[in-house]
Design a protein around this motif. Structure first.
Motif: not given
Length: 395
Positions: A226, A228, A220-223, A213-214, A265
């Motif tokens: 990701a 959730t 970096t954030y991987n949408p 996800t990170i 994170h």
């Protein structure tokens, strides 16, 4: 006198009702599989189906249970009811997936289906493409992930072999997997990548750790990958589905994962992606042929070099929620997947090949029988309104 008789009659009546209920529950709980249930479309029958999926007293689902290789059961049930599957993702499965970012589902394919899949791969083995060039290698030379032998081999087209593809097409809407797909991706889930076979000969390279996800390398954030979980609802933007076609015992190599990394994170410490540091946190799940590993692409994962004489084989699929998309092969041919993929599919399997769009825009949703679908839709009046202003019933 009648005051004495009345209570006796009431007792007889209640006893007969209890007997009828017990017979009904016995019938429902003995239903062999969700593919044989034909009464899931009415409100009343859905309730009955829910009842039939509950576990009898003393019966458990176990993700560590593994029977003898020559008498493998077709489900994770610990009794002899071979074809009984849960119709929803269980609380245990939900907890374990949220905890680790992956889950091992035992005995999804039977021994006969595994043998059939491997025989078909043998027929197409000459089509495998080895990753020989440095630009195609998945690990850094000289690191623990690189191995000492040839490159990994890839084989595509597994859903385009006509009759030979049937065993591979079962995975699209397999009754053991559909409840987990719904629990992780939601109804209306879709295939996002072209599935393919991964093969490793002895000493073949693995794959350095990647994903997250990170992002484990850049931070970096991987949408698009990701994971959730909000208010009890799990969602993974991209779900890997590894169908194991050979045994992967401890130390054999192959698929590996960093449990819990889907919630990290931060990027990984230097050297960890190559297995050079903190290798004690990298786990290779112990799996048998016929098992399936479901993992969020938001969980950092990779592969270790293969150590066995027998060729390692897995078939890798990737699935997404209805409105998520990463790959683009779904519109390669006239807005569809390759045409041969659509041969000999039932309605549920065909629904998984739908392109990305919202459920309320006439998306087929797989039902508990794992073969039929119901269309999720808006009102006819709203469709007509869009037709009037846009010239199409879809905005």
């Amino acid at each position: 006198m009648h005051f004495r008789v009345l209570p006796l009659l009431m007792n007889v009546f209640l006893a007969s009702q209890r007997t009828a209920l017990i017979q009904a529950f016995t019938f429902l709980s003995s239903s062999p599989s969700c593919s044989s249930r034909k009464f899931v479309h009415t409100r009343k029958s859905v309730i009955l189906n829910r009842v039939s999926s509950r576990r009898p007293v003393g019966q458990t689902y176990s993700h560590s249970f593994h029977p003898l290789s020559h008498s493998r059961l077709h489900s994770t049930m610990s009794d002899s009811n071979e074809n009984s599957f849960p119709t929803e993702m269980t609380e245990d499965e939900r907890y374990l997936f949220d905890l680790n970012g992956y889950i091992v589902v035992k005995n999804v394919l039977t021994a006969e289906e595994v043998a059939q899949a491997n025989a078909i791969i043998d027929k197409h083995q000459h089509e495998m493409v080895e990753r020989k060039e440095a630009a195609l290698r998945n690990a850094v030379k000289g690191t623990k992930m690189y191995g000492e032998g040839p490159g990994r081999k890839d084989l595509g087209g597994v859903l385009e072999w006509g009759e030979d593809s049937k065993v591979f097409k079962k995975i699209l809407a397999h009754p053991r997997l559909v409840p987990l797909f719904h629990g992780i991706l939601g109804k209306g889930y879709r295939m996002d990548h072209l599935p393919f076979v991964i093969a490793q000969d002895k000493g073949a390279e693995g794959f350095q750790l990647h994903g997250g996800t990170i992002d484990c390398t850049s931070g970096t954030y991987n949408p698009e990958l990701a994971y959730t979980c909000y208010n009890g609802f799990i969602r993974s933007a991209l779900l890997g589905c590894n169908v194991m076609l050979t045994d992967h015992d401890a130390g054999f190599g192959g698929f590996c994962v960093v449990p819990g990394s889907h919630k990290s994170h931060f990027k990984m410490p230097k050297g960890m992606v190559d297995g050079e540091r903190y290798s004690e946190y990298i786990r290779q799940p112990d799996t048998k042929a016929g098992d399936v590993v479901l993992f969020s692409e938001g969980t950092v994962h990779g592969a270790m070099p293969w150590t066995q004489e027998t060729q390692r084989r897995v078939c890798l699929y990737r699935f997404s929620p209805a409105t998520n998309v990463y790959g683009r092969s779904y519109f390669a041919e006239k807005g569809r997947w390759p045409e041969k993929m659509y041969e000999d599919l039932n309605d549920a399997q065909r629904a998984v090949l739908e392109p990305p769009y919202a459920n309320r825009l006439d998306r087929p949703e797989i039902q508990e029988d794992c073969t039929s679908v119901v269309i999720s839709s808006r009102s006819a009046r709203k469709k007509q309104h869009d037709q009037d202003i846009f010239g199409t019933k879809y905005f």
